[in-house]
Design a protein around this motif. Structure first.
Motif, PDB file in Angstrom:
ATOM      1  N   GLY A 302       0.828  -1.326   0.114  1.00 42.25           N
ATOM      2  CA  GLY A 302      -0.004   0.055  -0.110  1.00 42.25           C
ATOM      3  C   GLY A 302       0.663   1.104  -0.048  1.00 42.25           C
ATOM      4  O   GLY A 302       1.817   1.155   0.825  1.00 42.25           O
ATOM      5  N   ALA A 303       0.770   2.188  -1.003  1.00 44.71           N
ATOM      6  CA  ALA A 303       1.455   3.114  -1.061  1.00 44.71           C
ATOM      7  C   ALA A 303       0.730   4.477  -0.634  1.00 44.71           C
ATOM      8  O   ALA A 303      -0.123   4.717  -1.280  1.00 44.71           O
ATOM      9  CB  ALA A 303       2.094   3.541  -2.460  1.00 44.71           C
ATOM     10  N   CYS A 304       0.994   5.198   0.372  1.00 41.20           N
ATOM     11  CA  CYS A 304       0.332   6.521   0.790  1.00 41.20           C
ATOM     12  C   CYS A 304       1.138   7.496   0.100  1.00 41.20           C
ATOM     13  O   CYS A 304       2.252   8.111   0.816  1.00 41.20           O
ATOM     14  CB  CYS A 304       0.198   6.538   2.404  1.00 41.20           C
ATOM     15  N   THR A 305       0.862   7.855  -0.867  1.00 37.42           N
ATOM     16  CA  THR A 305       1.449   8.825  -1.731  1.00 37.42           C
ATOM     17  C   THR A 305       1.147  10.305  -1.453  1.00 37.42           C
ATOM     18  O   THR A 305       0.238  10.605  -2.215  1.00 37.42           O
ATOM     19  CB  THR A 305       1.791   8.523  -3.375  1.00 37.42           C
TER      20      THR A 305
END
Lengths: 434, 434
Positions: A302-305
């Motif tokens: 999961g990428a919290c960008t």
């Protein structure tokens, strides 16, 4: 059987804690077909407690107390109830051993005043406490047969198992009818829209059905009363079918507790994996997915960008897309979903970008606007939602809920109502699916 | 002034909803120095409601009702209370306009039965409702001067502002003393350890101080009673100083609502940025950080790297580290923190890896074991925690809380108690800092 729930504790009257026991007990009693007419809270004060006990005994058949059994509280509740129900307390050697053992297990010595917790009813009976030192107890009225007072410890982690393991079976054995409830969870339909569709099903008397709106989902609770559990279950099931006939695949479960649980099990059953790229939801989707035991089977990344630069560098969102369409755009959402899917080598990718507020909104892109994308190897879907006049928290929860529902539909190859669809890679051009 | 809180609503007796209004009102009344002796809940039943009103009126000076003002409920609460307090209801044209306007604002037409909500006290007074259609109202007892009943709508988003804007000022004007409370939040010290240190401060009568344990933090609430607000505030402040003298920088705030709020403001004040790499917490830290408005100033990237392969590819965790030490190890936590710090170009990096359960534990690495790392350009800290016998949820919340506290301490250049420290890049060798 008319029941009444009484909580004893000054901390409730000061508002220091929330009376979750009253809700738990009310719900459990309702499920047993026992009507609760009153709930009350009274402090650790002998006179006021006695007044409450006297009145409750006169108007109800079953009194369920929570709290007031602690070692420092002078046995107030026990003694008051014993007196009202014509019983006395006796010292119980076996209970003392249990209390001592409970302390020993965590390497502590029992303080002297915990001895008081070993006082139990003489005529009534004690209830073992597997999770604490205070035993529960049941008093039967000395003057009126069939009237009872049940005393339970205050901490929910002691009260709940004690009720479920010892009190519920005892109450169920006394009752001549059984209630059974079934919960259907519905995503993607607002409460009023849903109510229009099923209004005629909400007027039944047995089974009954009621709607409860939660953030971005609605719960349908069906309750049936019958002589046996099997019969009540069967009545619930056939009534539920009427809802399925109308709502179809908008009902995402009739047994699970949450949408993320359904998403994880659906992906696991199909051997599929998921990766997420989140901006305004900040990791809420990955957090909900990974709250489910076994999520590692279906979720790798999961990428919290949060920053644009990270969206480009980590997810491969094109600089031109961010320049031309902005970070909050269907195009960016779609590129985020596709980028994280590729980065993780997952079957399904999710991208979420929006304006959660309270600041950052403009006329064209107001607070509450969120674009959500879910993609597979074959298709990219984007949904636009606007959650108006709501808090940052509600905007985030709504967006996460929509994302999970899109993943569920993608995994099950269902239609994606309200979404635009386009071919993978073609982020800049959107055709409307419906 | 003795008060009593009465909620009207069958949904509470069925356990469908939690009585959060009782907690809110109790806390607010306590802060005004008004003692709440009873809370009760009664259904939408005329006889039982009347009995409750009659009894409450006889034993309390102030009755505060929540709920029972809806248009479909036949004005039950209003009429019953009006009768008991010797008042009648009159139709209020202005109120009807307000209700009509409220519907119009959301593009709806007022249903006919909402007219009933325009019935207000003849002798008592109505309270405007800025967030709904049902006005609140205050009845004064026709026989006993200085005794009141206040009726408030049930939905918390209507009740709370109405109480704060209209009822609290009115009650404060009647009271001759003021209570003021102050909340200190403590991280990194367990409740019993904390209690040992400050036991002597918990016995005061004015101000009073009490401890409340939450998951991985403890709250100290100090309350003082005085003639003026200023005096009560001053008493709280000097009593708080005694806690600061003992607990020092373990008190992370005396005004903010959460650790994440303090972390975001601390980083913002220092112009520092943060990036996170989470495994077992699954994005919980990034989600908490981004729940705070303005987080984008200090937070750019959170990587929820659930799979080992992703830890290597996205964060640059060394394959040999994962092979030799395992994914749940101080070395991996440290490499995750350093990897995400570098990837985001941030000042501080966080890495979290552990076993949240319920499965996946071994004798050497049990469920509840979590390694948490926080690093800057100059130093890498790793903390090992074991959260025993707890749910997945508690393990995750505890780990996130420890991570946020380590970030706060790193940003403020404070010591890192209970952590190992080593030089950047030297992940494999750990020296103990204390």
């Amino acid at each position: 059987m008319k029941a009444e729930i009484i909580a004893v504790g000054t901390e409730l009257l000061l508002g220091d804690i929330l009376n979750t026991n009253a809700q738990f007990l009310s719900r459990e009693l309702a499920a047993l077909g026992i009507t609760v007419h009153y709930q009350s809270v009274v402090g650790d004060n002998p006179e006021r407690l006695e007044g409450v006990v006297r009145q409750a005994r006169s108007r109800s058949d079953l009194l369920i107390f929570s709290g007031g059994l602690g070692p420092t509280e002078d046995d107030l509740t026990k003694q008051t109830v014993a007196r009202a129900y014509g019983d006395t307390l006796r010292f119980d050697e076996e209970e003392l051993e249990h209390i001592r053992a409970f302390f020993a297990k965590s390497g502590r010595t029992m303080p002297e005043n915990n001895r008081r917790q070993a006082m139990v009813p003489t005529r009534g009976r004690k209830i073992p406490n597997a999770n604490g030192t205070a035993p529960g107890m049941i008093f039967e009225d000395g003057q009126q047969a069939g009237k009872y007072a049940v005393l339970l410890p205050g901490p929910p982690k002691e009260l709940q198992p004690m009720f479920l393991d010892s009190v519920r079976p005892w109450l169920a054995a006394m009752s001549d009818s059984v209630l059974h409830s079934m919960t259907l969870r519905v995503a993607g339909l607002g409460e009023s829209h849903l109510e229009d569709k099923v209004a005629h099903l909400l007027r039944g008397e047995n089974p009954t059905a009621a709607l409860y709106a939660k953030t971005a989902e609605v719960i349908v609770r069906i309750t049936a009363k019958a002589q046996t559990k099997e019969k009540a279950q069967e009545m619930c099931r056939s009534y539920a079918q009427k809802f399925y006939d109308i709502l179809g695949d908008c009902i995402y479960t009739d047994h699970a507790d949450s949408l993320e649980e359904v998403v994880v099990s659906t992906l696991a059953e199909r051997g599929m994996t998921l990766a997420t790229a989140e901006s305004c939801t900040g990791g809420l989707v990955s957090q909900r997915i990974t709250a489910i035991p076994g999520a590692s089977e279906v979720f790798s990344y999961g990428a919290c960008t949060y920053a644009n630069e990270i969206k480009e560098r980590v997810l491969g969102v094109k600089h031109e897309t961010l320049e031309a369409c902005g970070a909050v755009s269907p195009e960016t959402a779609a590129e985020m979903a596709q980028g994280v899917r590729k980065a993780a080598g997952a079957d399904i990718g999710v991208g979420i970008t929006g304006i959660a507020g309270p600041g950052g909104g403009t006329k064209e892109k107001p607070v509450g606007l969120v674009y959500i994308s879910a993609c597979s190897a074959d298709a990219v879907y984007v949904k636009r939602i606007v959650v108006p006049n709501r808090t940052r928290e509600v905007v985030r929860i709504s967006a996460a809920q929509h994302a999970l529902e899109m993943v569920r539909r993608l995994a099950l190859s269902l239609e994606q109502p309200g979404c635009s669809r386009f071919a993978p890679g073609k982020a800049a051009h959107m055709e409307t699916a419906e």
